[in-house]
Enzyme design. Structure first.
Site, mmCIF file in Angstrom:
data_model
loop_
_atom_site.group_PDB
_atom_site.id
_atom_site.type_symbol
_atom_site.label_atom_id
_atom_site.label_comp_id
_atom_site.label_asym_id
_atom_site.label_seq_id
_atom_site.Cartn_x
_atom_site.Cartn_y
_atom_site.Cartn_z
ATOM 1 N N THR A 1 0.850 -1.197 0.000
ATOM 2 C CA THR A 1 0.000 0.000 0.000
ATOM 3 C C THR A 1 0.883 1.244 0.000
ATOM 4 O O THR A 1 2.077 1.178 0.280
ATOM 5 C CB THR A 1 -0.906 0.040 1.245
ATOM 6 O OG1 THR A 1 -0.078 0.099 2.419
ATOM 7 C CG2 THR A 1 -1.789 -1.189 1.321
ATOM 8 N N ASP A 2 0.268 2.379 -0.329
ATOM 9 C CA ASP A 2 1.011 3.638 -0.303
ATOM 10 C C ASP A 2 0.238 4.683 0.495
ATOM 11 O O ASP A 2 -0.812 4.390 1.068
ATOM 12 C CB ASP A 2 1.337 4.104 -1.725
ATOM 13 C CG ASP A 2 0.089 4.410 -2.555
ATOM 14 O OD1 ASP A 2 -0.926 4.827 -1.980
ATOM 15 O OD2 ASP A 2 0.148 4.229 -3.778
ATOM 16 N N ALA A 3 0.782 5.908 0.528
ATOM 17 C CA ALA A 3 0.202 6.962 1.362
ATOM 18 C C ALA A 3 -1.209 7.350 0.918
ATOM 19 O O ALA A 3 -1.930 8.008 1.665
ATOM 20 C CB ALA A 3 1.121 8.185 1.369
#
Lengths: 132, 132, 132, 132
Positions: D15-17
């Site tokens: 996942t990312d920000a």
């Protein structure tokens, strides 16, 4: 020559046991180029704070020549198409011999992070796109 | 100031759903710093061709401050210890405010890639280490 | 035998041009084991929604044997230490021959995501830790 | 239902920000599915030892729904096309609600690792492809 070039070097973590770059890392490099291009205008962090999302809805790549450890690559960014609520970017991965080792494209949709509905490309992105 | 500084920017793929850098990516960044430091002397690709391996046998990191998307980080590399067949490097991750957001250490053993036995640090690595 | 085992296979993207797993990917695998262990009690996504963060404040690993492409690895999770607001987990990476190819440790602090101050380990985490 | 399904869970490092899976990690997941499918017939490590390379020469993906932390995904693998020296695989990423969150395709060329020239699909790969 294109309006935005991003220089990078193939690092050990991007290579695999076959001795060349792992195919998914090409998309990581493309996104680093994309983020570096946004920097003079805004930061991705800045975009997220404005409740705007610019998700990639399609991505593709063609692999022509192996990219090896320690190889220097210049990624040439160009704009392929701009529509009201989306745009298409192209990345050309040029090696030290000046050959295109790979190309990639990303299709970006601009959406409201609350409603997840398409919204027009915001002014700061229009400005960045105009430079390509 | 240290003898080798590596400047980088936190990219989207390095962040996670908690909004900060994923802990393992600190080690990826440390290795990019290490590879950039080797470049003027040799390349990692060059080392592999000489049947020398310099595997990391121990790694550790301390996380002090969150590192966020688009944040600019300077990694300061220093030599902690040098022995006949191994050496220890330290990485200090300094953010834009000049604060150490994290530190890391890697212990490198020098081995023959055929026998996998320890061998003395080769001349080109000694030279690079002498610069730190 | 430990209370939580996580089985995985070394995939191409985790290997590098030296033919073995890239050192930072050990920490990725350790975290996958950690997330799989939390699943019966809660999900990481669930933790984030409760405004609790469990950041890793220290991580370390010892690499003993190379882990190669397609190798099957069992990660044995154990609890090393539990304090009021933090805990230490250990990961033992056992290969198909039953040998420990690597070990790792992560130190987790429990903090409030708003104040970023330490808070006591919440009940659902206590429950999960009690199983180790 | 397809002939090969690969079950996985979205992990924090993917996942990312923005809170969802980073687009390049879709291609990592697709390759894990591909490697798992090869396992009963051969391993990627086994292929490399036979001086055969099966590089991906084209890859593409369409992203339809966000994939979030801890979400369970089933990747359905299917064969789109088979030619003498290449084949095209498709991956359908189905979420817990049974919806296709994404699709991807990879085009694989079979080449001799020495000459880097195309060679016919070897028997063990033909066998694996026949199962799809």
């Amino acid at each position: 020559m294109t309006a935005w070039n991003y220089k990078t070097t193939i690092r050990l973590h991007q290579t695999d046991a076959a001795g060349v770059i792992f195919y998914a890392d090409l998309f990581v490099m493309a996104h680093e180029c994309y983020e570096s291009w946004l920097e003079p205008v805004t930061s991705l962090a800045g975009i997220l704070e404005q409740n705007i999302l610019v998700p990639i809805v399609h991505a593709e790549a063609d692999y022509k020549l192996p990219m090896r450890l320690s190889e220097r690559i210049t990624i040439e960014l160009s704009l392929i198409k701009k529509q009201t609520t989306s745009f298409i970017l192209q990345y050309r991965f040029v090696n030290a011999e000046g050959l295109a080792a790979a190309t990639a494209q990303t299709v970006h949709a601009v959406i409201d992070s609350q409603t997840r509905k398409p919204i027009p490309i915001p002014a700061f992105l229009e400005k960045a796109l105009a430079s390509l």
